[in-house]
Enzyme design. Structure first.
Site, short mmCIF file in Angstrom:
data_model
loop_
_atom_site.label_atom_id
_atom_site.label_comp_id
_atom_site.label_asym_id
_atom_site.label_seq_id
_atom_site.Cartn_x
_atom_site.Cartn_y
_atom_site.Cartn_z
N GLN A 144 0.82 -1.22 0.00
CA GLN A 144 0.00 0.00 0.00
C GLN A 144 0.86 1.27 0.00
O GLN A 144 0.63 2.18 0.80
CB GLN A 144 -0.89 0.04 1.24
CG GLN A 144 -2.09 -0.90 1.19
CD GLN A 144 -3.13 -0.51 2.22
OE1 GLN A 144 -2.80 -0.27 3.38
NE2 GLN A 144 -4.38 -0.44 1.82
N TYR A 147 -1.67 4.13 -0.77
CA TYR A 147 -2.62 4.41 0.33
C TYR A 147 -1.88 4.96 1.56
O TYR A 147 -2.34 5.91 2.20
CB TYR A 147 -3.33 3.10 0.66
CG TYR A 147 -4.45 3.14 1.66
CD1 TYR A 147 -5.76 3.44 1.28
CD2 TYR A 147 -4.21 2.83 3.00
CE1 TYR A 147 -6.79 3.42 2.20
CE2 TYR A 147 -5.24 2.82 3.93
CZ TYR A 147 -6.53 3.11 3.53
OH TYR A 147 -7.55 3.09 4.44
N LYS A 151 -2.65 8.55 3.26
CA LYS A 151 -3.11 8.60 4.65
C LYS A 151 -2.13 9.35 5.55
O LYS A 151 -2.54 10.00 6.52
CB LYS A 151 -3.38 7.18 5.18
CG LYS A 151 -4.55 6.50 4.48
CD LYS A 151 -5.87 7.24 4.73
CE LYS A 151 -7.06 6.54 4.16
NZ LYS A 151 -8.33 7.21 4.47
N1 CAA Z 1 4.26 -8.50 5.10
C1 CAA Z 1 5.30 -9.18 4.60
N2 CAA Z 1 5.23 -9.91 3.49
C2 CAA Z 1 4.05 -9.96 2.85
C3 CAA Z 1 2.94 -9.26 3.30
C4 CAA Z 1 3.08 -8.51 4.47
N3 CAA Z 1 2.05 -7.82 4.98
N4 CAA Z 1 1.92 -9.49 2.45
C5 CAA Z 1 2.39 -10.29 1.48
N5 CAA Z 1 3.67 -10.59 1.74
C6 CAA Z 1 4.57 -11.43 0.96
C7 CAA Z 1 3.90 -12.74 0.59
O1 CAA Z 1 4.04 -13.66 1.67
C8 CAA Z 1 4.69 -13.12 -0.64
O2 CAA Z 1 5.94 -13.64 -0.24
P1 CAA Z 1 6.56 -14.92 -0.96
O3 CAA Z 1 6.73 -14.48 -2.39
O4 CAA Z 1 7.83 -15.15 -0.22
O5 CAA Z 1 5.54 -15.99 -0.79
C9 CAA Z 1 4.99 -11.79 -1.33
O6 CAA Z 1 4.82 -10.80 -0.30
C10 CAA Z 1 4.03 -11.50 -2.45
O7 CAA Z 1 2.70 -11.61 -1.90
P2 CAA Z 1 1.47 -12.02 -2.80
O8 CAA Z 1 1.69 -13.36 -3.41
O9 CAA Z 1 0.22 -11.82 -1.99
O10 CAA Z 1 1.60 -10.96 -3.99
P3 CAA Z 1 0.49 -10.27 -4.82
O11 CAA Z 1 1.20 -9.39 -5.80
O12 CAA Z 1 -0.50 -11.26 -5.31
O13 CAA Z 1 -0.31 -9.35 -3.75
C11 CAA Z 1 -0.58 -7.68 -2.12
C12 CAA Z 1 0.42 -8.45 -2.96
C13 CAA Z 1 -1.50 -6.88 -3.05
C14 CAA Z 1 0.22 -6.70 -1.29
C15 CAA Z 1 -1.42 -8.63 -1.27
O14 CAA Z 1 -0.54 -9.39 -0.45
C16 CAA Z 1 -2.39 -7.88 -0.38
O15 CAA Z 1 -3.47 -7.50 -0.79
N6 CAA Z 1 -1.99 -7.62 0.87
C17 CAA Z 1 -2.85 -6.89 1.83
C18 CAA Z 1 -2.47 -5.43 1.85
C19 CAA Z 1 -3.21 -4.77 2.99
O16 CAA Z 1 -2.98 -5.03 4.15
N7 CAA Z 1 -4.14 -3.89 2.64
C20 CAA Z 1 -4.93 -3.25 3.65
C21 CAA Z 1 -6.34 -3.13 3.14
S1 CAA Z 1 -7.44 -2.59 4.42
C22 CAA Z 1 -7.20 -0.96 4.52
O17 CAA Z 1 -6.47 -0.37 3.80
C23 CAA Z 1 -7.96 -0.25 5.59
C24 CAA Z 1 -7.04 0.37 6.57
O18 CAA Z 1 -6.91 1.60 6.57
C25 CAA Z 1 -6.35 -0.44 7.57
#
Ligand code: CAA
Length: 241
Positions: A144, A147, A151
């Site tokens: 993010q 974002y 923020k």
């Molecule tokens: N910390 C560390 N590593 C992470 C991680 C994290 N939070 N999230 C993912 N990874 C790692 C995965 O384990 C993966 O590692 P490996 O390759 O070693 O397996 C690598 O990063 C790639 O992850 P993905 O396979 O998931 O990759 P992607 O490109 O398909 O997706 C992403 C990446 C879009 C970031 C997805 O992981 C995601 O959506 N994460 C959530 C992000 C998040 O927290 N968003 C908050 C939304 S809610 C909000 O925003 C409201 C608020 O104000 C709180």
């Protein structure tokens, strides 16, 4: 006479809970929404709260929308700038579109809706501006960059505007919610939520939208006049600063 509160993104999620709490507390509430007409109609039918559709990323639409709300409900004394979107993705794969959409709604949107309302607040010597930022504006969030930047920008906006507005009876504060049980958080892949996020929340659960709404209600009140320029973290202990 009851004060008027305008809540952007006020028909769903955290914004919906805020609109309902302010309405229950006796405010006249205008809840704005961007695109989800069906959800807004359902919200209006269930709550009786007035809803208004416009794009907060469009300055002219905000000017016109704010004027319409004031014509129909009266001068807006309380602004809750809540509208926000996510377009998550790793930065090295992020498109310019993902970056720009998030900055446009989450940060430009804050200027767009505050600017048309603040002169009236200054003239009336009263105002409450409450900005819904995010835990991720403090700590950053993997996936993010867009974002988190927007923020964090909210927090700078609040601190500067609070200084300019204090002499006019206007308080400006940010709330930084952690992970709250809304559609936005439900959109996070389940394995990521379980493995990477929930274990870092000491309270051991997602927050509820009503837990943010209560704080907004307090900040909107006359009793909160000495709180300005603050950032209130409501995140179950996930990040302390
Ligand atoms: N910390 C560390 N590593 C992470 C991680 C994290 N939070 N999230 C993912 N990874 C790692 C995965 O384990 C993966 O590692 P490996 O390759 O070693 O397996 C690598 O990063 C790639 O992850 P993905 O396979 O998931 O990759 P992607 O490109 O398909 O997706 C992403 C990446 C879009 C970031 C997805 O992981 C995601 O959506 N994460 C959530 C992000 C998040 O927290 N968003 C908050 C939304 S809610 C909000 O925003 C409201 C608020 O104000 C709180």
């Amino acid at each position: 006479m009851s004060r008027v509160a305008l809540v952007t993104g006020g028909t769903r999620g955290i914004g919906g809970a805020i609109s309902k709490a302010l309405h229950a507390a006796g405010y006249k509430v205008a809840a704005t929404y961007g695109g989800n007409v069906e959800a807004a109609e359902k919200f209006h039918a269930e709550t009786g709260i007035a809803t208004f559709q416009w794009d907060v990323g469009d300055y002219d639409a905000c000017v016109a929308g704010a004027a319409k709300v004031e014509a129909e409900l009266g001068p807006v004394d309380i602004l809750v700038a809540n509208a926000g979107i996510t377009r998550d993705g790793l930065f090295h794969k992020m498109t310019k579109e993902q970056w720009s959409q998030v900055i446009r709604i989450n940060l430009d949107g804050l200027f767009n809706i505050t600017r048309p309302l603040i002169e009236g607040m200054r003239n009336r010597n009263f105002g409450r501006i409450i900005v819904i930022s995010s835990i991720n504006g403090h700590k950053g969030q993997f996936g993010q960059v867009n974002y988190s930047a927007a923020k964090a920008g909210d927090i700078g906006f609040v601190k500067a505007l609070a200084q300019e507005s204090a002499s006019k009876g206007i308080t400006v504060n940010a709330i930084t919610p952690g992970y709250i049980a809304t559609e936005m958080v439900q959109a996070i892949p389940e394995d990521v939520l379980k493995a990477k996020i929930l274990p870092h929340i000491p309270v051991g659960r997602l927050g509820q939208p009503e837990e943010i709404a209560r704080t907004v209600q307090f900040l909107a009140s006359d009793e909160a006049a000495f709180i300005t320029g603050s950032t209130l973290a409501i995140n179950g202990g996930q990040y302390m600063f």
